[in-house]
Design a protein around this motif. Structure first.
Motif, PDB file in Angstrom:
ATOM      1  N   UNK A 299       0.835  -1.209   0.000  1.00 37.64           N
ATOM      2  CA  UNK A 299       0.000   0.000   0.000  1.00 37.64           C
ATOM      3  C   UNK A 299       0.872   1.263   0.000  1.00 37.64           C
ATOM      4  N   UNK A 300       2.195   1.073   0.018  1.00 33.63           N
ATOM      5  CA  UNK A 300       3.137   2.199   0.093  1.00 33.63           C
ATOM      6  C   UNK A 300       4.084   2.189  -1.107  1.00 33.63           C
ATOM      7  N   UNK A 301       4.776   3.305  -1.302  1.00 36.94           N
ATOM      8  CA  UNK A 301       5.667   3.448  -2.462  1.00 36.94           C
ATOM      9  C   UNK A 301       7.041   3.944  -2.040  1.00 36.94           C
ATOM     10  N   UNK A 302       8.072   3.354  -2.633  1.00 40.51           N
ATOM     11  CA  UNK A 302       9.412   3.947  -2.515  1.00 40.51           C
ATOM     12  C   UNK A 302       9.687   4.690  -3.812  1.00 40.51           C
ATOM     13  N   UNK A 303      10.097   5.944  -3.696  1.00 40.38           N
ATOM     14  CA  UNK A 303      10.567   6.664  -4.880  1.00 40.38           C
ATOM     15  C   UNK A 303      12.089   6.622  -4.855  1.00 40.38           C
ATOM     16  N   UNK A 304      12.658   6.024  -5.879  1.00 36.65           N
ATOM     17  CA  UNK A 304      14.114   5.929  -6.000  1.00 36.65           C
ATOM     18  C   UNK A 304      14.595   7.094  -6.859  1.00 36.65           C
ATOM     19  N   UNK A 305      15.629   7.810  -6.376  1.00 33.08           N
ATOM     20  CA  UNK A 305      16.053   9.004  -7.138  1.00 33.08           C
ATOM     21  C   UNK A 305      17.568   9.211  -7.112  1.00 33.08           C
ATOM     22  N   UNK A 306      18.321   8.150  -6.829  1.00 30.00           N
ATOM     23  CA  UNK A 306      19.771   8.324  -6.680  1.00 30.00           C
ATOM     24  C   UNK A 306      20.524   7.849  -7.924  1.00 30.00           C
ATOM     25  N   UNK A 307      20.904   8.806  -8.781  1.00 27.72           N
ATOM     26  CA  UNK A 307      21.764   8.529  -9.951  1.00 27.72           C
ATOM     27  C   UNK A 307      21.319   7.286 -10.723  1.00 27.72           C
ATOM     28  N   UNK A 308      20.068   7.289 -11.132  1.00 31.39           N
ATOM     29  CA  UNK A 308      19.506   6.087 -11.756  1.00 31.39           C
ATOM     30  C   UNK A 308      19.889   5.944 -13.226  1.00 31.39           C
TER      31      UNK A 308
END
Length: 393
Positions: A299-308
């Motif tokens: 029910x939750x989300x991780x937003x990944x934003x590290x040098x992808x």
């Protein structure tokens, strides 16, 4: 080079509103940190100075104000009226160049100076190429759009949600504009929006962002490291009442963050953002934290934003699939993939003067020790207070 007050990242707008509401008397300082040890050509400082002075003429247009009213109902009319009257004051920015070294310092009331960082970084990035004669030919424009199309179609086939976060280290505004256009055109339901407010408005996509490290860093100076995470989250909730519900985790390491991220916050926030350290470790940590609190990670989300990069994204998806929601914020890999090296630089808050207090250094403890920024004594104090000595996770 900058033509709109909204050529900035959305989290600066959302944080500015929160700062006005909670810390109207705070003063801060920011500094340019040249991580890549770039050598700046002669006249760079003077060229940057001219651009910064020109920013004083920027103002929110009636159309831009109307756009924010419709798109962001959680930004109240008093804030939007404030923004309509806002003008940059270039005396807040001190630029010096000695030889090939560039120094940029910003100082003033936090509610005003908070808007400088992103446009300044994009100007430094764009001038860095322009003043060294590096340009993109007409032929390359088609190539840039084609490359963007290939990337977003690849992500689309993987069934992923992708946002564009590349304002700060873009090659140029023109490249940025073309990239967002291509993402909008080819991304379908996979492309969720951009951090750049002007381009979100121009291309009819969602502006994306909540808060940055500085929100937590200031709370560390104002309330002490033990209370920083929980009070930063509490103040955010007080202002936004459940809107803008993605929490940034690594300002004082994710271990310290999860110590504060109790059931109330875990239920209230839609998810968390990962910005340093191993993404798989972080995902495992996040999933087990939610499970421990009796909250379903799906029910939750991780937003990944590290040098992808596409490869990194694939690795993360393989792990998170059917365990927790995920979305990706991709920056430089979208907006500066034209065959040149992107710059390695940041502008960070370095000192804060909360109301009724003297100046204090602010710090950031990353999940990667090399990314720690700030006064070394204050860093070691924070590690002791947060019982982090000996491990960074």
């Amino acid at each position: 080079m900058l033509t709109s007050l909204l050529d900035n990242d959305f989290y600066k707008i959302t944080m500015q509103n929160a700062v006005i509401k909670r810390f109207p008397y705070a003063h801060v300082r920011y500094a340019f940190i040249n991580r890549g040890e770039h050598e700046f050509p002669e006249g760079f400082g003077a060229a940057l100075r001219r651009e910064v002075d020109n920013m004083q003429t920027l103002r929110l247009s009636a159309d831009e104000k109307r756009y924010l009213e419709i798109t962001c109902p959680y930004l109240d009319p008093t804030y939007l009226d404030f923004l309509a009257g806002f003008r940059y004051d270039s005396s807040e920015v001190v630029i010096e160049q000695e030889g090939t070294d560039l120094s940029v310092m910003i100082e003033g009331p936090w509610y005003r100076t908070i808007l400088w960082e992103v446009p300044l970084m994009s100007l430094i990035s764009e001038l860095w190429y322009r003043l060294r004669g590096i340009t993109v030919s007409q032929d390359s424009h088609a190539l840039i759009e084609q490359r963007t199309q290939e990337k977003i179609e690849h992500y689309r086939q993987m069934g992923l949600k992708i946002a564009e976060f590349g304002t700060r280290r873009r090659f140029s505004f023109d490249v940025h504009d073309r990239v967002v256009g291509a993402l909008r055109h080819h991304g379908g339901e996979s492309f969720t929006g951009t951090s750049n407010v002007l381009l979100a408005m121009r291309h009819g996509v969602k502006p994306i962002g909540t808060h940055a490290h500085e929100w937590f860093m200031f709370h560390g100076a104002r309330f002490g490291f033990k209370m920083a995470n929980s009070l930063a989250l509490e103040n955010w909730v007080d202002v936004y009442r459940g809107d803008l519900g993605i929490a940034l985790t690594d300002t004082f390491t994710s271990k310290a963050f999860f110590d504060s991220f109790d059931k109330k916050f875990a239920k209230l926030f839609d998810g968390v953002r990962h910005d340093s350290g191993d993404p798989i470790d972080f995902a495992a940590q996040t999933i087990s934290h939610y499970q421990r609190l009796g909250v379903n990670p799906l029910s939750k989300t991780i937003i990944f934003s590290d040098a992808l990069t596409p490869e990194k994204v694939e690795r993360i998806q393989t792990f998170c699939q059917d365990q927790i929601g995920m979305a990706f914020g991709i920056g430089t890999n979208f907006t500066n993939d034209v065959g040149v090296d992107p710059m390695n630089m940041v502008i960070k808050m370095v000192d804060a003067r909360p109301e009724g207090q003297g100046w204090l250094p602010v710090i950031k403890l990353s999940d990667v020790p090399e990314k720690n920024t700030g006064d070394p004594e204050m860093i070691s104090l924070a590690k002791r207070v947060l019982a982090l000595n000996g491990h960074h996770r």
